[in-house]
Motif scaffolding. Structure first.
Motif, PDB file in Angstrom:
ATOM      1  N   SER A   1      13.931 -22.297   1.375  1.00 41.44           N
ATOM      2  CA  SER A   1      14.488 -21.616   2.536  1.00 41.44           C
ATOM      3  C   SER A   1      15.000 -20.236   2.140  1.00 41.44           C
ATOM      4  O   SER A   1      15.575 -20.061   1.064  1.00 41.44           O
TER       5      SER A   1
ATOM      6  N   THR B   1      16.098 -16.144   4.323  1.00 39.92           N
ATOM      7  CA  THR B   1      16.042 -15.382   5.568  1.00 39.92           C
ATOM      8  C   THR B   1      14.650 -14.787   5.715  1.00 39.92           C
ATOM      9  O   THR B   1      13.953 -14.579   4.717  1.00 39.92           O
TER      10      THR B   1
ATOM     11  N   GLU C   1      10.907 -22.199   4.877  1.00 40.98           N
ATOM     12  CA  GLU C   1      11.726 -22.262   6.079  1.00 40.98           C
ATOM     13  C   GLU C   1      12.580 -20.995   6.162  1.00 40.98           C
ATOM     14  O   GLU C   1      12.899 -20.377   5.144  1.00 40.98           O
ATOM     15  N   THR C   2      12.958 -20.601   7.375  1.00 42.47           N
ATOM     16  CA  THR C   2      13.765 -19.397   7.540  1.00 42.47           C
ATOM     17  C   THR C   2      15.183 -19.694   8.021  1.00 42.47           C
ATOM     18  O   THR C   2      15.939 -18.777   8.307  1.00 42.47           O
ATOM     19  N   GLU C   3      15.544 -20.964   8.097  1.00 39.73           N
ATOM     20  CA  GLU C   3      16.913 -21.332   8.421  1.00 39.73           C
ATOM     21  C   GLU C   3      17.384 -22.364   7.412  1.00 39.73           C
ATOM     22  O   GLU C   3      16.604 -23.169   6.903  1.00 39.73           O
ATOM     23  N   TYR C   4      18.703 -22.322   7.139  1.00 37.91           N
ATOM     24  CA  TYR C   4      19.235 -23.227   6.131  1.00 37.91           C
ATOM     25  C   TYR C   4      20.577 -23.785   6.598  1.00 37.91           C
ATOM     26  O   TYR C   4      21.443 -23.052   7.072  1.00 37.91           O
ATOM     27  N   ILE C   5      20.733 -25.104   6.501  1.00 38.57           N
ATOM     28  CA  ILE C   5      22.038 -25.741   6.658  1.00 38.57           C
ATOM     29  C   ILE C   5      22.240 -26.666   5.463  1.00 38.57           C
ATOM     30  O   ILE C   5      21.286 -27.200   4.892  1.00 38.57           O
TER      31      ILE C   5
ATOM     32  N   ASP D   1      20.497 -30.018   4.918  1.00 35.67           N
ATOM     33  CA  ASP D   1      19.075 -30.052   4.563  1.00 35.67           C
ATOM     34  C   ASP D   1      18.891 -30.222   3.059  1.00 35.67           C
ATOM     35  O   ASP D   1      17.965 -30.907   2.610  1.00 35.67           O
TER      36      ASP D   1
ATOM     37  N   GLN E   1      20.286 -17.810  -0.462  1.00 37.87           N
ATOM     38  CA  GLN E   1      21.262 -17.281   0.481  1.00 37.87           C
ATOM     39  C   GLN E   1      21.876 -15.999  -0.062  1.00 37.87           C
ATOM     40  O   GLN E   1      21.892 -15.756  -1.264  1.00 37.87           O
TER      41      GLN E   1
ATOM     42  N   THR F   1      25.577 -12.121  13.104  1.00 39.56           N
ATOM     43  CA  THR F   1      25.457 -13.477  12.551  1.00 39.56           C
ATOM     44  C   THR F   1      26.665 -13.886  11.716  1.00 39.56           C
ATOM     45  O   THR F   1      26.694 -14.976  11.159  1.00 39.56           O
TER      46      THR F   1
ATOM     47  N   ASN G   1      20.788 -10.239  16.182  1.00 39.07           N
ATOM     48  CA  ASN G   1      20.971 -11.235  15.127  1.00 39.07           C
ATOM     49  C   ASN G   1      19.861 -11.151  14.078  1.00 39.07           C
ATOM     50  O   ASN G   1      19.696 -12.060  13.269  1.00 39.07           O
ATOM     51  N   ASN G   2      19.105 -10.039  14.092  1.00 40.44           N
ATOM     52  CA  ASN G   2      17.936  -9.932  13.222  1.00 40.44           C
ATOM     53  C   ASN G   2      17.924  -8.589  12.497  1.00 40.44           C
ATOM     54  O   ASN G   2      18.075  -7.532  13.122  1.00 40.44           O
TER      55      ASN G   2
END
Length: 310
Positions: free
Chosen positions: A98, A100, A127-131, A134, A145, A197, A226-227
């Motif tokens: 993951s 951005t 992937e482009t999102e991370y929590i 995961d 990150q 963000t 947000n980008n």
């Protein structure tokens, strides 16, 4: 033959570092040894590869062609090393990463490109999102990150990749048509294009590089996003000033499409890191991927990105 291949590697390093002394430091040998290796190549081939002066080195036409051959040789050697490691370590199966969209497209893919090509047994998912969950649930193997602080989750291991500056940027056309900016307070007459963000996204905190004076501002804004790609595009089209990572605007600053605002005033430095699940023994495919990332980010050109001291 091995001596000639070694000399070709030394010559390529001289060209990349633009000096004999820089190559010597990189290779851990003396400057005279570097000079001797290059001279032996020139004598053996009866050509001049480099024009030498007290101010700089420059390639001859023959030297330029030979340099490309040296690069191809070194790339082939690197592919060979990767292939040997693959056979030795059996790098196969799934690998989920993951990052951005900006860091992923501009840096993670280039960092891993040769490595991915060499390890055909790996199935990669980006992937482009991370929590955090995961990683803890093993839905992700590596989460890249960028943040202002370290991750303190005891279940995760953090591999530091680089320190990255934030910079304030605007287009030349915007700066030419608006009120001049010579000190942080002048920014209050301008519009910030914030990336929303994070908390307090409209606030700017500066420290002067020489005097260490600290100034904080609460900026007004009319447009937000947000980008990073959108923020940079808005900035390039003259709609205001954006606070962006140097990683994301390095090329734009070099080609002049963006200009750094108040370069003597520094914004907080961010940390780029890779998070993995903490294990007694890390999977070899994850460790090899981390090695490739560390090598790439440790060698990025430019004074505002540097390898974390070990």
């Amino acid at each position: 033959m091995l001596d000639q291949l070694r000399a070709m590697g030394v010559f390529a390093c001289v060209v990349e570092k633009s000096s004999f002394s820089g190559a010597a430091r990189e290779l851990g040998i003396t400057t005279s040894a570097v000079s001797q290796q290059v001279r032996s190549l020139e004598n053996e081939m009866e050509v001049t590869l480099l024009y030498r002066s007290t101010r700089k080195l420059s390639l001859t036409e023959v030297g330029q062609a030979f340099f490309h051959s040296c690069q191809e040789m070194l790339a082939a050697a690197e592919r060979g090393k990767i292939r040997i490691n693959e056979l030795r370590d059996d790098l196969v199966g799934d690998l989920r990463i993951s990052a951005t969209p900006e860091i992923g497209a501009a840096h993670v893919i280039p960092a891993l490109s040769h490595w991915m090509s060499a390890h055909r047994g790996l199935k990669l998912q980006f992937e482009t999102e991370y929590i955090t969950s995961d990683l803890l649930d093993e839905k992700l193997d590596i989460a890249i990150q960028i943040s202002s602080s370290s991750d303190d989750n005891p279940l995760l291991h953090e591999t530091l990749l680089a320190k990255v500056d934030q910079v304030l940027v605007a287009s030349p056309s915007y700066l030419n048509q608006t009120m001049p900016i010579s000190k942080p307070e002048d920014l209050l007459n301008h519009n910030l294009i914030p990336i929303n963000t994070s908390n307090h996204f409209q606030e700017l905190s500066f420290q002067h590089g020489a005097s260490k004076e600290v100034i904080s501002l609460d900026m007004k804004h009319r447009i937000e996003t947000n980008n990073v790609f959108i923020a940079k595009s808005l900035c390039q089209n003259g709609h205001g000033i954006a606070r962006l990572l140097y990683l994301d605007v390095q090329k734009d600053l070099m080609n002049g499409t963006l200009v750094e605002v108040l370069p003597e005033w520094k914004l907080p430095v961010f940390t780029l890191s890779a998070l993995t699940l903490k294990r007694e023994q890390q999977h070899m495919k994850i460790q090899r991927c981390l090695d490739a990332l560390k090598q790439y980010f440790g060698q990025l050109p430019g004074g505002r990105v540097y390898q974390e001291a070990s």
